[in-house]
Design a protein around this motif. Structure first.
Motif, PDB file in Angstrom:
ATOM      1  N   LEU A 185      -6.927  -6.054   5.519  1.00 40.65           N
ATOM      2  CA  LEU A 185      -6.694  -6.289   4.096  1.00 40.65           C
ATOM      3  C   LEU A 185      -7.391  -5.182   3.319  1.00 40.65           C
ATOM      4  CD1 LEU A 185      -5.417  -8.473   2.206  1.00 40.65           C
ATOM      5  CD2 LEU A 185      -7.722  -9.404   1.952  1.00 40.65           C
ATOM      6  N   PRO A 186      -6.654  -4.438   2.484  1.00 38.65           N
ATOM      7  CA  PRO A 186      -7.267  -3.282   1.809  1.00 38.65           C
ATOM      8  C   PRO A 186      -8.424  -3.675   0.908  1.00 38.65           C
ATOM      9  CG  PRO A 186      -4.872  -3.271   1.564  1.00 38.65           C
ATOM     10  CD  PRO A 186      -5.238  -4.593   2.134  1.00 38.65           C
ATOM     11  N   VAL A 187      -9.336  -2.744   0.733  1.00 32.28           N
ATOM     12  CA  VAL A 187     -10.426  -2.917  -0.234  1.00 32.28           C
ATOM     13  C   VAL A 187      -9.984  -2.404  -1.594  1.00 32.28           C
ATOM     14  CG1 VAL A 187     -12.788  -2.259  -0.799  1.00 32.28           C
ATOM     15  CG2 VAL A 187     -12.163  -2.715   1.570  1.00 32.28           C
ATOM     16  N   ASP A 188      -9.137  -1.396  -1.596  1.00 37.08           N
ATOM     17  CA  ASP A 188      -8.646  -0.787  -2.834  1.00 37.08           C
ATOM     18  C   ASP A 188      -7.966  -1.836  -3.715  1.00 37.08           C
ATOM     19  OD1 ASP A 188      -6.094   0.594  -4.234  1.00 37.08           O
ATOM     20  OD2 ASP A 188      -7.751   2.013  -4.145  1.00 37.08           O
ATOM     21  N   ARG A 189      -8.406  -1.949  -4.985  1.00 36.69           N
ATOM     22  CA  ARG A 189      -7.911  -3.002  -5.873  1.00 36.69           C
ATOM     23  C   ARG A 189      -6.432  -2.806  -6.201  1.00 36.69           C
ATOM     24  NH1 ARG A 189     -11.265  -6.456  -4.661  1.00 36.69           N
ATOM     25  NH2 ARG A 189     -10.738  -7.722  -6.478  1.00 36.69           N
ATOM     26  N   GLN A 190      -6.018  -1.553  -6.336  1.00 37.40           N
ATOM     27  CA  GLN A 190      -4.620  -1.295  -6.674  1.00 37.40           C
ATOM     28  C   GLN A 190      -3.706  -1.727  -5.535  1.00 37.40           C
ATOM     29  OE1 GLN A 190      -3.861   2.690  -7.982  1.00 37.40           O
ATOM     30  NE2 GLN A 190      -1.697   2.332  -8.397  1.00 37.40           N
ATOM     31  N   LYS A 191      -4.121  -1.430  -4.298  1.00 42.00           N
ATOM     32  CA  LYS A 191      -3.312  -1.848  -3.155  1.00 42.00           C
ATOM     33  C   LYS A 191      -3.296  -3.372  -3.021  1.00 42.00           C
ATOM     34  CE  LYS A 191      -3.963   2.364  -0.415  1.00 42.00           C
ATOM     35  NZ  LYS A 191      -4.528   2.937   0.834  1.00 42.00           N
ATOM     36  N   LEU A 192      -4.454  -3.979  -3.233  1.00 44.32           N
ATOM     37  CA  LEU A 192      -4.524  -5.438  -3.177  1.00 44.32           C
ATOM     38  C   LEU A 192      -3.614  -6.068  -4.225  1.00 44.32           C
ATOM     39  CD1 LEU A 192      -8.226  -6.588  -2.662  1.00 44.32           C
ATOM     40  CD2 LEU A 192      -6.242  -7.177  -1.268  1.00 44.32           C
ATOM     41  N   ASP A 193      -3.616  -5.485  -5.412  1.00 44.66           N
ATOM     42  CA  ASP A 193      -2.756  -5.999  -6.472  1.00 44.66           C
ATOM     43  C   ASP A 193      -1.290  -5.831  -6.090  1.00 44.66           C
ATOM     44  OD1 ASP A 193      -2.171  -6.971  -9.174  1.00 44.66           O
ATOM     45  OD2 ASP A 193      -1.465  -4.934  -9.529  1.00 44.66           O
ATOM     46  N   GLY A 194      -0.961  -4.672  -5.480  1.00 41.07           N
ATOM     47  CA  GLY A 194       0.410  -4.448  -5.039  1.00 41.07           C
ATOM     48  C   GLY A 194       0.844  -5.453  -3.987  1.00 41.07           C
ATOM     49  N   ILE A 195      -0.032  -5.747  -3.042  1.00 37.54           N
ATOM     50  CA  ILE A 195       0.272  -6.761  -2.028  1.00 37.54           C
ATOM     51  C   ILE A 195       0.488  -8.114  -2.694  1.00 37.54           C
ATOM     52  CG2 ILE A 195      -0.778  -8.084  -0.138  1.00 37.54           C
ATOM     53  CD1 ILE A 195      -2.057  -5.457   0.812  1.00 37.54           C
ATOM     54  N   GLY A 196      -0.396  -8.424  -3.652  1.00 36.39           N
ATOM     55  CA  GLY A 196      -0.247  -9.689  -4.359  1.00 36.39           C
ATOM     56  C   GLY A 196       1.076  -9.782  -5.084  1.00 36.39           C
TER      57      GLY A 196
END
Length: 999
Positions: A954-965
């Motif tokens: 699971l990425p730490v990067d907030r932008q990637k996490l938001d994209g996954i969400g």
């Protein structure tokens, strides 16, 4: 006699009365009480929005005290004002009933708004204020303040209601309402000074001299600060404390703040506390530093220290409309001067777009579903959309242009036009729509003098609203006008914000451009593009020229830019769209789809900005864009249909290489179809797993047929060869990016054993060679075979039987739990399945073997996790991840599947359900394990779709996490929520695992 009354009643109906019998009797009684002719009363009532309510209200007031109404008849304007007020507002009718003498105050005013000075003088006079202290500090002072405030409010409302063009008077009325609010706060503060300074020795009270020398500036925020207030609205404020140096030296800063805090509390209470006369409105100080948790009052230095060190971007943007509203004007102006530069530099912050959008969403997220269709302010196409658009334009361009730094929405629109940031026609339409929406809002609030932003739903209330606004003749007509405005506001938002971007890249003379290239660059950066220069190049390439394609793209591009900006990765989405458009050229169906199907066009921007996996495949298969116009095209094709197509491919092509190239293209196409369906929520996680498994099976089956035809000569045709799916592939649970775990088995069937082995190895080598795909790799992973990577790549069925009988380890029996034949000889698959069943479903479980499985699992946890990776973020091997759930399910199967046939399934979730039904695990345990397994699977697939690369972390990067969400259906900016959901779900699953697996 009945015929004699029909004429008057008909006349009443024509003038807008609905309760004819009651109105007739009430008019007669009212005329007798105030000595007025019936015709005069009917004439007055005909001007009222609700004639029935107006007559009934005046009759109630006259019954209590007819004198003031009788006296007002001699003042033409006052008489008209009274009818308009009680006919549009039950709130004012109740006010005049409580205070009949206030009717007289309507006389002698004329058709004009009170000035700010008049309002301040009137309200300070109501409390007898001298040198900042009211004449008295008792509750009666607050009552006097509220009564006088409502007298002034009645003057403003009368002017508003009687104006020839209420739409054009919205700004003036809103400014007067803001001035009245400031005057009320000023008067309440003067009462507060008396209350706080009464009784020197009392707890919490202070000497009058100290109170007099303590400064309190009340800063108006939002609509109050911008002088665009509603009739009944929360007034947002910030309190700033100050004092002269001598007082600070004498009593210290903390005591000054204590005095100012007590003044602020009492000031707020005077406006919104419960008294004999109802509260005026809510004084809301929640925009102060740290919000509700922060100190109510701070010094200027304390405010600035907070803004410099801790404030978020949205807090600066909330200060955009800040204005000294009451209290110490010099201190208030000093505060505004100090914070304004911070407001306009906030646009340069990295999280600017998120903060602005978060501000917009904060006020909409709690709208009840039942209210949403009636929302004037917060709904789509409502007041908030206009304010957000104008504010965003100001913040984008105000960083370098101080000429557009206006507080008010309408003033800001005018400045944006004057400085060339938006076109005159669009701004004029937006301004008109804003005024109409605000007029509607004002009238619905006047109706009961209460805070509301909801359009009425009842026909009779809509009819009154139509008459009160003068916008339409009927309730249906005013509602239709509102619906049209909502649609136009959404369209103008695009025209104002996005369409001018085209002028920056069009071949226009400089004097005809709406935006310069630099301004367009800033605007693109503000809405989320990280490479604005690149975006401008793509827009120019798409819209240049005079072709039909360029014309359609110019028409669509503003809307599509907005959609891309709302996506996960706007830059990549626009780039991919350009590449696809270039690949398709002037293809008529593509241009027609973009032009005629907004749903398809929006879906295209969504999939391109949301998934590099999809974007890269669409570049190779651009015709897939057509699927977006038909939801059924995004559903997976059946295995039978894919098999028929694969067989047809093999019949058409003479060579294996050509056939396999087409089969790989088929696989890419179907993977793309499944990915698009997944991203657009057409498919569930189970649908996706089934589709990916089917696609992989059909591909492998087609490859095996092709390579067998090339490698196995006719004389060796008796050789049986099969492929066994293992792991997630065997369980029918593939995700995007999953390997295809397999084992290979053969049976000589009369062919020389050595020859059979060599042919089988050739088949495996050919399969691995033809499965290679640099676009979407298909990794045939045989590591789950006996002895793992050290064992033979392919074995005969007899060799497998011998191995499992003599040498099989516990993990190999465990691996067979998900073994499933998927290609080759059916008879051989049946034989292998029977062999596997003996191993994986043993009648007597070896305790040592179970202990070995647990030992291996512990070792995997300790040794297999990549170095430096936080174990809690590893979706496969981390605590509560896929491995935990799968190993526990498999342990249960090894122990009980022999006795419980339902457990004999290759599916992990299927095994958990069977274990739950057999009461081997509790319902709660099964739910928690399944939830973790499904969420981990979804997160893995979403990560692959987003980035185009496979990862178990699971990425730490907030932008990637938001994209996954976003891919999983979370709202924008849900990175923290995605993280919290996974950590919580996996933590609960891990507790179940540890209890059942190791316990």
């Amino acid at each position: 006699m009945s015929l004699d009354r029909s004429g008057p009643l008909t006349e009443l109906a024509r003038l807008g009365f609905s309760e004819l019998g009651s109105a007739d009797a009430e008019l007669t009684e009212l005329g007798e009480l105030i000595g007025a002719a019936r015709e005069d009363l009917i004439d007055g009532a005909s001007r009222a929005a609700d004639p029935d309510a107006a007559v009934a209200a005046l009759l109630r007031i006259a019954r209590r005290d007819p004198g003031p109404i009788r006296g007002l008849r001699r003042d033409g304007h006052g008489w008209a004002a009274l009818w308009s007020l009680v006919g549009a507002s039950t709130g004012f009718a109740d006010f005049f009933l409580r205070h009949p003498d206030e009717v007289s105050a309507l006389a002698g005013q004329g058709q004009r708004l009170p000035t700010a000075d008049e309002l301040r003088t009137e309200l300070l006079d109501a409390v007898g204020s001298v040198d900042g202290f009211a004449e008295a500090g008792g509750d009666e002072a607050w009552v006097a303040l509220r009564v006088r405030y409502r007298r002034m409010l009645a003057r403003i409302a009368a002017y508003d209601l009687l104006s020839a063009s209420p739409v054009d008077e919205v700004a003036g009325a809103a400014a007067a309402l803001a001035d009245a609010a400031g005057a009320a706060l000023e008067a309440s503060l003067s009462v507060a000074r008396v209350r706080v300074s009464r009784g020197v020795g009392a707890a919490g009270l202070f000497p009058r001299e100290q109170v007099a020398r303590t400064s309190l500036a009340i800063i108006g925020m939002g609509k109050a600060g911008a002088r665009e207030l509603n009739y009944v609205s929360d007034v947002d404020v910030i309190f700033v404390a100050g004092a002269d140096d001598a007082l600070l030296e004498e009593i210290g800063e903390s005591r000054v703040v204590d005095i100012a805090t007590r003044l602020a509390v009492q000031t707020m209470r005077g406006i919104s506390g419960i008294e004999v006369e109802p509260p005026l409105w809510e004084v809301d100080a929640n925009l102060r530093p740290e919000g509700k948790q922060g100190a109510l009052v701070r010094t200027l230095d304390s405010h600035l220290a907070y803004y410099d060190r801790w404030a978020k971007s949205w807090e600066f943007q909330a200060l955009l409309k800040a204005r000294p509203l009451a209290g110490d004007t010099a201190l208030g102006e000093e505060y505004v001067r100090a914070v304004q530069p911070k407001v306009w530099t906030s646009a340069a912050r990295e999280n600017f777009v998120d903060s602005v959008q978060r501000m917009r969403e904060r006020v909409t997220e709690h709208i009840p579903a039942a209210d949403a269709p009636y929302q004037l302010k917060l709904g789509p196409g409502g007041i908030r959309d206009i304010e957000f658009t104008v504010q965003l334009l100001q913040l984008v361009h105000g960083l370098s242009d101080d000429r557009i730094r206006q507080r008010g929405t309408l003033e800001a629109l005018d400045a944006l036009v004057a400085e060339g940031y938006i076109g005159r026609a669009e701004a004029a339409a937006f301004s008109r729509d804003y005024r109409v929406l605000r007029l509607l809002e004002h009238r619905v609030q006047l109706r009961n003098l209460r805070r509301t932003h909801l359009m009425p739903s009842r026909p009779e209330e809509l009819r009154v609203l139509a008459r009160a606004t003068g916008l339409a003749e009927t309730g249906d007509a005013v509602r239709e006008q509102w619906e049209a405005i909502k649609r136009e506001v959404r369209d103008i938002h695009v025209r104002l914000f996005y369409r001018p971007l085209l002028s920056a890249v069009a071949a226009l003379p400089a004097e005809e451009r709406v935006l310069s290239t630099e301004q367009a660059h800033d605007r693109l950066a503000a809405i989320g593009f990280t490479d604005p220069a690149g975006a401008l190049r793509h827009i120019a390439a798409l819209t240049a020229g005079l072709s039909r394609k360029a014309t359609i793209q110019r028409h669509l591009m503003p809307v599509m830019i907005r959609w891309f900006a709302d996506g996960v990765d706007p830059d990549y989405g626009l780039l991919a769209f350009r590449r696809i458009s270039e690949r398709l050229g002037d293809t008529h169906w593509f241009l027609r789809m973009l032009r005629d199907s907004s749903g398809a066009a929006e879906s295209l921007t969504r999939v391109l900005s949301g998934s590099r996996y999809i974007g890269e495949l669409m570049e190779w298969i651009p015709e897939s864009a057509a699927w977006l116009a038909d939801g059924e095209q995004l559903r997976p094709r059946t295995g039978v249909a894919l098999q028929e197509e694969a067989r047809a491919i093999q019949r058409r092509h003479a060579t294996v290489d050509d056939a396999m190239r087409s089969v790989r293209a088929l696989r890419r196409r179907e993977l793309l179809r499944t990915a698009m369906g997944a991203l657009l929520d057409v498919l569930s996680i189970d649908d996706i797993a089934a589709a990916l498994t089917t696609i992989t099976e059909v591909t492998i089956q087609a490859m095996l047929r092709a390579v067998r035809r090339e490698i196995v000569p006719p004389e060796d045709e008796a050789l049986d060869f099969s492929i066994i799916a293992m792991g997630r592939f065997g369980g029918g649970e593939l995700g995007f990016g999953s390997d295809a775990d397999v084992m290979y088995v053969y049976r000589p069937n009369g062919v020389d054993p050595q020859r059979a082995h060599e042919l089988s190895l050739q088949l495996v080598a050919a399969l691995r060679r033809h499965s290679e795909d640099h676009r979407v790799p298909l990794d045939l992973d045989a590591d789950l075979r006996p002895e793992g990577r050290n064992g033979p790549l392919v074995r005969s069925i007899d060799s497998y039987a011998e191995y499992y009988r003599r040498w099989s380890l516990s993990w190999e029996a465990q691996a067979l739990l998900r073994a499933r034949g998927i290609a080759g000889s059916i008879k051989l698959i049946t034989a292998f399945t029977e062999l596997a069943d003996e191993v994986r479903y043993p009648a007597n479980v070896d305790p040592h073997g179970l202990r070995e499985i647990k030992r291996i699992k512990a070792r995997v946890e300790a040794e297999r996790l990549p170095q430096g990776v936080d174990p809690t973020r590893h979706l496969k091997l981390g605590p509560g991840g896929l491995s935990d759930v799968e190993w526990l399910a498999q342990l249960i199967q090894l122990q009980h599947a022999h006795a419980i046939p339902e457990l004999r399934t290759a599916s992990t979730t299927g095994a958990l359900k069977a274990a739950e039904r057999a009461e081997l695990i509790t319902d709660t345990a099964a739910d928690r394990l399944s939830a973790a397994w499904r969420l981990a699977s979804r997160l893995r697939s979403a990560n692959t779709l987003l980035s185009g690369q496979t990862s178990d972390v699971l990425p730490v990067d907030r932008q990637k996490l938001d994209g996954i969400g976003r891919l999983l259906g979370y709202p924008p900016r849900s990175a923290s929520r995605v993280e919290e959901d996974w950590l919580g779900t996996s933590r609960r699953a891990r507790r179940v695992f540890e209890k059942l697996f190791y316990g």
